[in-house]
Every structure is written in C-alpha cells, then in structure tokens.
Design an enzyme around this catalytic site. Structure first.
Site, PDB file in Angstrom:
ATOM      1  N   CYS A 208       0.831  -1.209   0.000  1.00  0.00           N
ATOM      2  CA  CYS A 208       0.000   0.000   0.000  1.00  0.00           C
ATOM      3  C   CYS A 208       0.861   1.253   0.000  1.00  0.00           C
ATOM      4  O   CYS A 208       1.014   1.931   1.016  1.00  0.00           O
ATOM      5  CB  CYS A 208      -0.954   0.014   1.182  1.00  0.00           C
ATOM      6  SG  CYS A 208      -2.217   1.299   0.996  1.00  0.00           S
ATOM      7  N   CYS A 392      -5.195   1.663  -5.156  1.00  0.00           N
ATOM      8  CA  CYS A 392      -4.809   2.245  -3.878  1.00  0.00           C
ATOM      9  C   CYS A 392      -5.735   3.420  -3.594  1.00  0.00           C
ATOM     10  O   CYS A 392      -5.535   4.509  -4.138  1.00  0.00           O
ATOM     11  CB  CYS A 392      -3.352   2.710  -3.927  1.00  0.00           C
ATOM     12  SG  CYS A 392      -2.777   3.436  -2.376  1.00  0.00           S
TER      13      CYS A 392
END
Length: 463
Positions: A208, A392
């Site tokens: 991430c 994301c």
C-alpha cells in the site's frame, strides 16, 4: 538482506518452465530430509505429511485463492500453513491511525476464515526445498506437496532504520504498518499541540504505497480542526522518490493536495536513523550515485513507513529472484508461475510481480493462480493472464478519496466505476470506509467474483 552469490539450481522435478505447453507429469516426491540449494536453518523433522496443494500464508491471498480452488473442485487436498490465529484487514490500519476504526474492527479469528475442506497447519514455514517439493515448519513438520502457492505476505524490516525498533510506539514515534502501533498513531494525532509532524516513505517497495500519505492528510485535517494547532505545526513528507505517486495522473492530484495544504515535501530523502534521545530523524539525501549528504530534523511526532521485503525464509531459498536484495518469489508476471519451478506459483506482496502491492491486486491475481494451477495439474496450457491491475484508495482528507485504480505494469489509469478515477470524491471516501471492508470479509475471502466485472460496460475508460 539476501546474501547473494549462491547458485540457483534448476528444478530437478523433471518439468521445464515450458512443460505446460505439452505433456507433463507431476513431480516425484523424494523421501528423507529436505536439502536446499542454499544454507538454511533446518529444524529436526519429527513428522512428514503430504498434500496435493500447499499454500504458504493465510492472509488475503492465501484464503482467497483457497476459496477459489475449492469452488472449482471440492475434492482438492489443500493445506494452508499459517502461524497466526488472527486475520487482519490490513487496509483498515490507516483508518485506525486516523481514528475512524478501532483496531478490533480490523481483525477476525483465523479459524472462522479457513475455507471448509482445507487443512490448517498452524505453524510457520522456515525452509523451502522446491527440488524435493517440500516445506519445513518451525515445529519440524515436513510438508510435501504436488503444487505450492507462496503468499506469506511481506516482511517489515524495522531493523533497517537505526534506532527505530527501540523508539517505536512511544515518545512520538509511530507507524500504521503494525496493528500494535496504529492505535498509537491516533493518540499522537488527536493530542498533538504543535511542532514538527513528519511522515516518511522508505527506499524499498512497500505494501500500500499510498498509506504514508493517507495518514498525513487525515492528521492535517485534525490539526486544522483545533484552534491554533496547524499554525504552530510544520507538516513534512520525506521520501526517496522523485514524485508523490508512481502513476503520473494521480501524482499530479497529490501535488495539488500538498500545495493546498502547505505541506513541505522533500524528495530524495531516505530515513536512516531515529535518535530518540534528542528526537531527531536522520535522512540520507540521495543523488544519482547514492547518498550525497545528510539531513537532520527534529520531530514532535513522526510516522514511519518502514523498509519491507520478502520474508527471510524466501530470501534464503531457491525460489527467490537471484541476486535480489528483496528476495521476492521469482514468477512470470502474466501466469504467476515460478520461472524455474513450474509446480510453484506465487501471488501477493511477496511475489516479484512489478505492480503495486495491495489487496486489490491480490483480488485480480488469485483467480489467475487458481485457473493456471488447475490447468497445470491437468497438463493443459496456462491460459489465464494477470493484467497488472491494482488499486490504492488515496485518502486525501476525512471526506475525500481518490480511487486510484491502475495497471501497475504500464501506469495506465483504470476504473471499475463509470467515473473518472483521477478526482477526489466523497463517494469514494464512503467506499473506502464502509464498502471495501464489507467486500473483503464477505466476498473476496469467499472467492466471489470481482464486483467491477458486473458493470464492465459502464466503466470509465481513458480517452
């Protein structure tokens, strides 16, 4: 770090990388103690078991792939090697650090998530012997397999930043990259009274990649909500990168966000040391040939995104990318099959796939692995291809999110919605906060079809 210098032997299983193009047979399982191509700590074998398919890792990738495989064939003999009795929804840790979730909102019992029909080996994989189709665990169980899926997640290398292990979790030093420290992030943010608030990004790939910025924007919102706090605060983002995000169209949005928020950004800066005694953060200033200087700054709070890599047991095995400091499992980017051991596949954060490491990427990788592994077992061509998709959700405030979907292989923006993804949207904040956690627990882990596939005809496409 991977030591390098060891020769990776080709598979002795009798199957070449291109064997799936023609006839093939399953590898022969050798008897006796595992021997690998590199030195590894080998526990004494006290028990040997065999499964048709062994999956290392009971996280998002392991559970999802197991569910997909069993949905296709309930008779498959599958074992999951996973030491933890807790399963975390890791994307929720950012919202925990921002005070939106409690850490207990992000965790469930692993036993409740293991798909029915699979065997859970509650142990840790410590050595890999792909030449003899075996995994050894910390408790001395030798787990032999016909096919192996490697998806243990990523390793957080706290020790690579001097002083971080000793400093983290107290006196203003925190990180959302652990459920242990994410609640402390919120304690720091809500009680912050002013000073230097630093947010860092490491000089390695991480899971991430947007997370170090998301918490910064939420913190900035909190600082601005309190009288005089933001005026007494310098917010800084320090990164070894040369831009805010890997995909240019999303990077430009974030450049506008930091400018509007008056956040100071320092590119080419890599955190190398925390001096807790004096509350200083020390950075290498990077140039074309490496470090060209040093930068020191005092902090009142610092959120650290730590360096990350594949787990050590992969780095020190024949499955790792040769001579790589990160030790990712060396797989084909389209089929997700290992480049040298054809009965081995990998997905998720520990794989060598050149895309952003997210749960969304796993959502698209898992069906490819499931289909290709079954094709391999049936001596059929591997037709399923992973296209590099990842996502994301970039939180840019408590009511704004950029749903940054993209092809990680090309950097091309994509969207599962009939909306241009390159915009901050309130509806995407609601998606991040409410919808995606529900989808994870109730659909993804159960092997349900990707939701965006139902509305492909409506999806936004780049012109």
């Amino acid at each position: 770090m991977y030591s390098g210098g060891w020769v990776r032997r080709p598979s002795q299983s009798g199957l070449s990388k291109n064997a799936h193009q023609g006839k093939q047979t399953m590898p022969t399982l050798a008897q006796g103690q595992s021997q690998t191509a590199v030195p590894q700590t080998q526990p004494e074998v006290r028990k040997t078991v065999h499964y048709q398919i062994v999956i290392i890792g009971g996280g998002a990738a392991g559970i999802t792939t197991t569910s997909l495989l069993l949905a296709k064939n309930r008779s498959l003999d599958i074992a999951i090697i996973e030491p933890s009795d807790k399963h975390y929804y890791q994307p929720g840790w950012t919202l925990t650090g921002g005070g939106v979730f409690q850490i207990q909102d992000t965790v469930k019992h692993q036993k409740d998530l293991i798909p029915k029909g699979a065997t859970w080996i509650k142990d840790r994989a410590v050595t890999l012997d792909p030449d003899k189709n075996a995994v050894c665990t910390s408790e001395g169980i030798r787990v032999e397999y016909d096919c192996l899926i490697v998806c243990p997640g990523i390793q957080v290398d706290w020790h690579l930043i001097k002083g971080l292990k000793e400093a983290i979790g107290k006196d203003g030093v925190t990180s959302n990259y652990s459920p242990r420290y994410a609640p402390y992030t919120w304690e720091l943010i809500k009680n912050f009274q002013g000073g230097n608030a630093l947010f860092t990004f490491p000089n390695t790939p991480i899971k991430c990649g947007g997370a170090p910025q998301k918490v910064m924007y939420m913190a900035d919102d909190v600082f601005r909500s309190k009288w005089g706090v933001r005026q007494r605060t310098k917010v800084m983002f320090l990164t070894p990168a040369t831009r805010m995000f890997a995909v240019p169209v999303y990077s430009r949005i974030l450049e506008g966000v930091v400018k509007e928020r008056e956040i100071e950004v320092k590119f080419h800066h890599n955190l190398k040391e925390i001096k807790a005694g004096t509350k200083e953060a020390i950075f290498d200033v990077l140039g074309d040939g490496g470090s060209v200087g040093e930068f020191s700054v005092k902090y009142d709070m610092i959120h650290v995104a730590p360096p990350q890599s594949a787990p050590d047991f992969i780095k020190n095995s024949p499955l790792a990318v040769p001579n790589s400091p990160y030790g990712w499992v060396d797989v084909d980017k389209d089929t997700l099959q290992h480049n040298r051991y054809p009965n081995v596949f990998a997905i998720g954060d520990a794989s060598s796939l050149p895309t952003s490491k997210t749960a969304a990427a796993v959502r698209k990788q898992a069906p490819v692995v499931a289909e290709n592994l079954l094709a391999f077992m049936a001596s059929q061509p591997l037709r399923a291809k992973y296209d590099g998709y990842t996502c994301c959700p970039l939180i840019t405030g408590y009511d704004k999110t950029v749903m940054s979907e993209f092809d990680g292989y090309s950097g091309r923006p994509m969207s599962s919605f009939p909306l241009n993804p390159a915009k901050e949207r309130w509806v995407m904040w609601l998606m991040k906060k409410h919808v995606l956690p529900w989808v994870y627990w109730n659909r993804m882990l159960k092997g349900a079809r990707f939701e965006g596939d139902y509305i492909k005809f409506l999806q936004w496409r780049e012109k």
